[in-house]
Design a protein around this motif. Structure first.
Motif, short mmCIF file in Angstrom:
data_model
loop_
_atom_site.label_atom_id
_atom_site.label_comp_id
_atom_site.label_asym_id
_atom_site.label_seq_id
_atom_site.Cartn_x
_atom_site.Cartn_y
_atom_site.Cartn_z
N MET A 1 0.84 -1.19 0.00
CA MET A 1 0.00 0.00 0.00
C MET A 1 0.88 1.25 0.00
O MET A 1 1.90 1.30 0.68
N LYS A 2 0.48 2.26 -0.78
CA LYS A 2 1.20 3.52 -0.84
C LYS A 2 0.49 4.58 -0.01
O LYS A 2 -0.74 4.63 0.03
N TYR A 3 1.29 5.44 0.62
CA TYR A 3 0.74 6.44 1.53
C TYR A 3 1.21 7.83 1.13
O TYR A 3 2.31 8.01 0.60
N GLY A 4 0.37 8.82 1.44
CA GLY A 4 0.75 10.21 1.26
C GLY A 4 0.38 11.01 2.49
O GLY A 4 -0.55 10.65 3.22
N PHE A 5 1.09 12.10 2.70
CA PHE A 5 0.78 13.00 3.81
C PHE A 5 0.31 14.34 3.26
O PHE A 5 0.94 14.91 2.36
N GLY A 6 -0.80 14.82 3.81
CA GLY A 6 -1.28 16.16 3.50
C GLY A 6 -1.07 17.04 4.72
O GLY A 6 -1.51 16.68 5.82
N VAL A 7 -0.40 18.17 4.52
CA VAL A 7 -0.03 19.04 5.64
C VAL A 7 -0.54 20.45 5.39
O VAL A 7 -0.10 21.12 4.45
N ASP A 8 -1.48 20.89 6.22
CA ASP A 8 -2.07 22.21 6.09
C ASP A 8 -1.48 23.10 7.18
O ASP A 8 -1.81 22.95 8.36
N ILE A 9 -0.60 24.01 6.78
CA ILE A 9 0.14 24.83 7.75
C ILE A 9 -0.63 26.12 8.03
O ILE A 9 -0.80 26.96 7.14
N GLY A 10 -1.08 26.27 9.25
CA GLY A 10 -1.78 27.49 9.66
C GLY A 10 -0.95 28.29 10.63
O GLY A 10 0.10 27.85 11.11
N GLY A 11 -1.42 29.48 10.95
CA GLY A 11 -0.67 30.37 11.84
C GLY A 11 -0.64 29.90 13.28
O GLY A 11 0.24 30.28 14.04
N THR A 12 -1.60 29.05 13.67
CA THR A 12 -1.68 28.57 15.04
C THR A 12 -1.36 27.08 15.14
O THR A 12 -0.61 26.65 16.02
N THR A 13 -1.95 26.29 14.25
CA THR A 13 -1.72 24.84 14.26
C THR A 13 -1.41 24.34 12.85
O THR A 13 -1.73 24.98 11.84
N ILE A 14 -0.82 23.17 12.81
CA ILE A 14 -0.52 22.47 11.56
C ILE A 14 -1.31 21.18 11.56
O ILE A 14 -1.18 20.36 12.47
N LYS A 15 -2.15 21.01 10.54
CA LYS A 15 -2.95 19.79 10.42
C LYS A 15 -2.20 18.83 9.50
O LYS A 15 -1.79 19.19 8.41
N ILE A 16 -2.06 17.60 9.96
CA ILE A 16 -1.32 16.58 9.21
C ILE A 16 -2.20 15.36 9.05
O ILE A 16 -2.72 14.82 10.03
N GLY A 17 -2.39 14.92 7.81
CA GLY A 17 -3.21 13.75 7.54
C GLY A 17 -2.44 12.67 6.81
O GLY A 17 -1.65 12.96 5.92
N LEU A 18 -2.68 11.42 7.20
CA LEU A 18 -2.11 10.26 6.51
C LEU A 18 -3.20 9.69 5.59
O LEU A 18 -4.30 9.38 6.05
#
Length: 310
Positions: A1-18
């Motif tokens: 299985m192949k995986y990717g990470f999505g990273v949404d960088i905000g001014g307060t928090t960083i959201k990271i999804g697998l």
């Protein structure tokens, strides 16, 4: 299985999804945004978090097809960010630097643009290839997707709908330095500003006067309850937004318009009024473009970051 990470960088928090490659969000996390030293530790901390995550889950690094990053600023086609005030960043190539730090395949995009791509891939725009998205929050963001690809433009400013000039007589400066930007009228902040102006110059009774700290939500709630002044303010802001959307549609002619951001929680009252005014302003070939609410909420950016990798 192949995986990717999505990273949404905000001014307060960083959201990271697998994510899996077919668009399934497997797990997500939030980490604080470390803005010390003008944000120079942000990319290193993201890379360290991803390394720890794949190690803890027993994922081979070779099975990660890439990491997509969404940032709150203009990004050109080469992955160069033209400044991110909220992060303390000046102009530099984020794509190149994160690749050197992490060793992963990397793609960087503006946060509103990747949110539009996420909604096209797995959200309200699923099944379409040409999507216009507007995010109504503290400010106004936008994303244009044509033929399934983000239109970022030469300077990374593609989709900056919030800074379309809509009035010449606005005395107050926008955060961008110009005057009379769309954001000043239809963002959550802008709606409240317009409401206060109306209330200051209109003696009619209104339930809006009962709020010590008026918010956009209160205005939409009272409009739903039948308050005359609140309804006029909603009409005013939706009309301004609809006219701007009609202008954008003359350029990109999308299949669908997606409305997201905190203000979109107002629901049908928002989309129905935008649609009504849009039909008045739109070029006849575009007048029946549907206006719908976003579905992925705060996860849209992470989805779009992953989608940008392929």
């Amino acid at each position: 299985m192949k995986y990717g990470f999505g990273v949404d960088i905000g001014g307060t928090t960083i959201k990271i999804g697998l994510f899996s490659k077919d668009g399934e969000l497997i797990e997500k996390w939030e980490i604080p945004t470390n803005k010390t030293d003008n944000g120079k530790h942000i990319l290193t901390e993201i890379a360290d978090f991803i390394d720890r995550t794949i190690e803890s889950k027993g994922i081979d690094k070779n099975d990660v097809f890439g990491v997509g990053l969404g940032v709150p600023g203009p990004v050109n086609k080469n992955g160069e960010v033209n400044g991110c005030v909220n992060l303390g960043w000046n102009t530099f190539n984020v794509e190149k630097e994160f690749n050197e730090i992490s060793g992963f395949n990397v793609k960087v995009g503006n946060d509103a643009n990747v949110a539009a791509l996420g909604e096209m891939w797995q959200g309200a725009g699923k099944g379409y290839q040409d999507v216009l998205m507007v995010t109504l929050g503290t400010g106004v963001g936008g994303g244009c997707v044509l033929d399934g690809k983000i239109i970022s433009g030469m300077h990374g400013a593609g989709g900056e709908i919030g800074h379309m000039p809509v009035r010449d007589d606005e005395p107050t400066a926008c955060n961008c330095g110009n005057h009379g930007c769309l954001e000043q009228y239809v963002s959550a902040t802008g709606i409240v500003t317009q409401a206060k102006k109306v209330l200051d110059h209109d003696n009619r009774p209104s339930s809006l006067r009962d709020y010590d700290c008026l918010e956009a939500k209160h205005i939409y709630d009272e409009a739903k309850n039948g308050d005359e002044v609140a309804n006029e303010i909603v009409d005013l802001t939706c009309k301004i937004l609809a006219k701007s959307l009609a202008q954008v549609c003359c350029v990109m002619d999308p299949e669908i318009i997606v409305i997201g951001g905190g203000v979109s929680k107002a629901g049908d009252i928002l989309t129905s009024r935008i649609s009504t005014f849009f039909k008045e302003y739109a070029f006849h070939a575009c007048e029946n473009i549907p206006v719908v609410l976003a579905k992925l909420e705060n996860d849209a950016g992470m989805y779009g970051c992953v989608k940008s990798l392929f």
